[in-house]
Design an enzyme around this catalytic site. Structure first.
Site, short mmCIF file in Angstrom:
data_model
loop_
_atom_site.label_atom_id
_atom_site.label_comp_id
_atom_site.label_asym_id
_atom_site.label_seq_id
_atom_site.Cartn_x
_atom_site.Cartn_y
_atom_site.Cartn_z
N ASP A 1 -15.54 -3.42 0.36
CA ASP A 1 -14.98 -3.21 1.69
C ASP A 1 -16.13 -3.01 2.65
O ASP A 1 -16.99 -2.16 2.41
CB ASP A 1 -14.07 -1.98 1.70
CG ASP A 1 -13.02 -2.03 0.60
OD1 ASP A 1 -12.61 -3.15 0.23
OD2 ASP A 1 -12.63 -0.96 0.10
N ASP B 1 0.85 -1.18 0.00
CA ASP B 1 0.00 0.00 0.00
C ASP B 1 0.89 1.23 0.00
O ASP B 1 1.82 1.34 0.82
CB ASP B 1 -0.90 0.01 1.24
CG ASP B 1 -1.87 -1.16 1.27
OD1 ASP B 1 -2.00 -1.85 0.24
OD2 ASP B 1 -2.48 -1.39 2.33
#
Length: 238
Positions: free
Chosen positions: A132, A12
């Protein structure tokens, strides 16, 4: 897409650095340095796929770390899936033509499901829709906004729209090294006939095994690998 269960390291990227957030909250990140170096290390340790996310892009709605992502793709000869700030078919096409194997659409897919079909028509099987969930609800815009959508129902809609896989992140346990919850993953696996990639909460090899047993085709692991809770080889051997 996944002939056998895979453990996929996450890289990330925020402000040009490899980071891991806790619960997706800005300001909670731990930095792990140069993202290209991090990616190369995971490949050297046996990763067959890398999961790259432009965190600034996810929060801002526009890709912010394109150079870092491109450098990783250039440096690593493995499959790469990329998400964060991809909002248009042109964004997706540019990435897919640059050597990225799969693009991950989250907010853009939820706000415009037709976009999934549009991209999939030109690039079959190369769109992954990211669902998500926090408190059982799909969240978007870097996990900051609720949608009212049930993850399993949303997964079915996107499978019908042509997506190649679902990436399911359990935001409630993401980055906390406190273990996974298999029930939400098993529910999505039962809802669709396409691969489900699990993410969030992995703290041990037992967690990896539990997600595989729940039917996930792959699991994305970040903090646990960076913090040395187990090695990539141990997870792959599970």
């Amino acid at each position: 897409m996944f002939p056998a269960f895979e453990v996929i390291p996450a890289v990330d990227v925020q402000n040009g650095q490899a980071v891991q957030l806790v619960g997706g909250e800005r300001g909670t990140g731990t930095s792990y340095g140069d993202p290209v170096a991090a990616a190369r290390e995971w490949v050297d340790r046996g990763a067959r796929t890398l999961h790259l996310v432009d965190l600034d892009g996810a929060f801002e709605g526009e890709r912010q770390n394109a150079d870092a992502i491109a450098a990783i793709v250039e440096a690593c000869d493995v499959a790469v899936q990329v998400g964060g700030g991809i909002r248009t078919a042109a964004d997706a096409a540019a990435l897919l033509e640059s050597g990225v194997d799969r693009v991950i659409l989250g907010t853009a897919a939820v706000e415009n499901p037709a976009l999934v079909t549009e991209i999939s028509e030109d690039y079959p099987g190369r769109v992954v829709v990211s669902l998500d969930a926090r408190d059982g609800e799909v969240v978007v815009s870097g996990w900051t906004e609720g949608t009212g959508l049930d993850p399993a129902e949303a997964a079915r809609r996107f499978a019908d729209a042509g997506t190649g896989a679902i990436l399911f992140t359990d935001v409630d346990v993401e980055g906390q090294l406190e273990g996974v919850r298999t029930e939400p993953v098993a529910r999505l696996v039962d809802a669709v006939d396409i691969p489900v990639i699990a993410s969030g909460g992995v703290a041990s090899v037992a967690d990896v095994r539990a997600l595989a047993d729940a039917g996930a085709a792959a699991v994305v692991v970040g903090t646990a690998l960076y913090e040395g809770a187990f090695t990539l080889a141990e997870a792959q051997d599970r």
